[in-house]
Design a protein around this motif. Structure first.
Motif, short mmCIF file in Angstrom:
data_model
loop_
_atom_site.label_atom_id
_atom_site.label_comp_id
_atom_site.label_asym_id
_atom_site.label_seq_id
_atom_site.Cartn_x
_atom_site.Cartn_y
_atom_site.Cartn_z
N GLY A 357 0.84 -1.16 -0.06
CA GLY A 357 -0.04 -0.07 -0.15
C GLY A 357 0.90 1.41 -0.07
N ASP A 358 1.97 1.22 -0.66
CA ASP A 358 2.95 2.46 -0.90
C ASP A 358 2.98 3.07 -1.92
N GLY A 359 1.93 3.14 -2.91
CA GLY A 359 2.11 3.65 -4.09
C GLY A 359 2.34 5.15 -4.19
N GLY A 360 2.00 6.10 -3.10
CA GLY A 360 2.13 7.35 -3.07
C GLY A 360 1.04 8.26 -2.44
N ASN A 361 0.22 7.72 -1.66
CA ASN A 361 -1.06 8.61 -0.97
C ASN A 361 -0.41 9.86 -0.44
N ASN A 362 -1.61 10.66 -0.15
CA ASN A 362 -1.05 11.85 0.51
C ASN A 362 -1.22 11.72 1.96
N GLU A 363 -1.31 10.66 2.65
CA GLU A 363 -1.30 10.63 3.94
C GLU A 363 -0.15 9.97 4.57
N GLY A 364 0.89 9.91 3.78
CA GLY A 364 2.24 9.54 4.20
C GLY A 364 2.45 8.10 4.44
#
Length: 440
Positions: A357-364
């Protein structure tokens, strides 16, 4: 409606949205500060020009082309052929649209094309005008390569992940939930579609839903309206009654796309469908069996602890009996790979579980892990990145994980995986499999 009534309604909606969003946050986990969200200075489109083009598999030898137009009268046709500008075939599709509070979508088109040849580049045009796109169909036989990245979002890290994947020679993109991170702001679905179009219009993107796709508002909006309208998957082709879970086959691989956010207990439609789908899998024809869903069952990160326990209790026995080789999940914003595991401990006939789940979301990133590291946890790291699964033949596959901070050829974690079909495990579990999968 007077101004005061309107303001009261907006306040109620805001409160409900806030409550719905907070429901997914673990009590003992504090998110890092958000990453910078991308800005999209794209020029305006002509009303009939295709936007947000993406393709997906749609049954044997067919693919679904999806796009959006501002013009509600634009036709849902796709012209295609194997030479640029020469369209020897034409297909008519369907369209839909939706409204969400003060937002109205464009016309959303879905058109199935085919039958198509394997490992072939097709050039196509949507709606009878606009730019030409091209796609490559997956191979008929192994080897086949999957790019894998979940929890994408729309940040600078997302762009880095997509740039890395673009350098990968892959056939299909697998996305285990949390696509756009629109989080009720529907225009962000549009910008996400534009962001991924260069890749998603050229290779099949096969996705399943995450918690950020739900976007339900109690008493006002059911969940997954935007997701279901925009990202139609081959659920009908696989005998499912819901776009939230389905399966597909490619080369020698059967892939289960399951729903973490729809009913999954033994009395649910999803459970019944999964049981029937697994009973039909032919491991001679498809020696590899994969499963994707959003919430991980094996997770040593402090984020989202225990959230997958209900689904795991219901469905892990089914996946184990069927001999699922690899399980790919998202939700936790970090990377982790397990040994073969079942029922909470390492098991040579269990599945390899990979959280990506490390694709690049804005939650860090989720940087905190539980210690000591569980015996089933083989590798874990909190970095943005993507995975590549190259299934070479009926017995061996090569999995690699690539950090965004490194060059694409650099493998930050890698392992050879042997199929359960070739290991003798399926023969050992034949009685268990028949009992669990065949009996009512």
């Amino acid at each position: 409606m007077d101004y005061q009534t309107l303001m009261l309604k907006l306040a109620l909606i805001t409160a409900l949205i806030s409550a719905a969003s907070c429901a997914y946050t673990a009590d003992d986990y504090v998110r890092p500060k958000p990453r910078q969200v991308l800005h999209f200075p794209w020029p305006s489109h002509h009303s009939s020009e295709p936007q947000q083009v993406h393709v997906s598999l749609a049954g044997e030898n067919h693919m679904r082309v999806s796009w959006i137009t501002d013009d509600s009268f634009a036709p849902s046709i796709v012209e295609y052929g194997t030479s640029p500008g020469q369209y020897t075939s034409r297909a008519q599709g369907e369209s839909t649209s939706y409204s969400y509070i003060f937002y109205s979508s464009g016309k959303i088109h879905h058109t199935v094309i085919g039958p198509l040849d394997h490992s072939t580049v097709y050039f196509y045009r949507c709606g009878g005008e606009g730019p030409e796109f091209h796609l490559r169909t997956p191979p008929a036989q192994l080897p086949v390569t999957f790019a894998v990245a979940g929890d994408l979002g729309q940040t600078g890290w997302t762009k880095s992940t997509l740039d890395h994947i673009d350098q990968c020679k892959y056939d299909i993109h697998l996305l285990p939930g949390d696509l756009s991170y629109a989080d009720y702001i529907q225009r962000k679905w549009d910008t996400f579609g534009e962001l991924v179009q260069p890749l998603a219009s050229a290779r099949a993107w096969m996705v399943t839903e995450g918690n950020h796709e739900k976007e339900s508002i109690p008493f006002l909006k059911d969940g997954f309206q935007s997701y279901n309208a925009r990202w139609k998957m081959p659920f009908e082709e696989s005998g499912s009654t819901s776009n939230l879970y389905y399966s597909f086959e490619v080369a020698g691989v059967h892939v289960l796309m399951l729903g973490s956010y729809t009913d999954y207990d033994e009395y649910s439609d999803q459970y019944s469908w999964l049981k029937a789908d697994l009973a039909k899998v032919d491991r001679e024809r498809t020696p590899w069996l994969l499963a994707l869903f959003h919430v991980p069952w094996y997770n040593s990160n402090t984020a989202h602890q225990g959230e997958g326990e209900g689904m795991m209790a219901a469905m892990e026995p089914l996946l184990h009996a069927a001999g699922v080789d690899i399980v790919l999940t998202g939700h936790v914003h970090a990377y982790e790979r397990s040994t073969r595991v079942y029922n909470g401990k390492s098991d040579p006939c269990g599945a390899v579980h990979i959280t990506i789940g490390d694709g690049g979301n804005n939650e860090g990133l989720a940087r905190r892990y539980k210690n000591p590291q569980p015996e089933w946890s083989a590798f874990r790291e909190a970095s943005f990145g993507h995975g590549e699964l190259r299934i070479l033949n009926s017995t061996h596959a090569y999995w690699s994980w690539h950090r965004n901070d490194d060059d694409e050829p650099v493998r930050s974690d890698a392992v050879w995986i042997t199929s359960l079909a070739s290991s003798g495990c399926l023969r050992e579990k034949a009685h268990e499999s028949r009992k669990i999968l065949m009996e009512p």
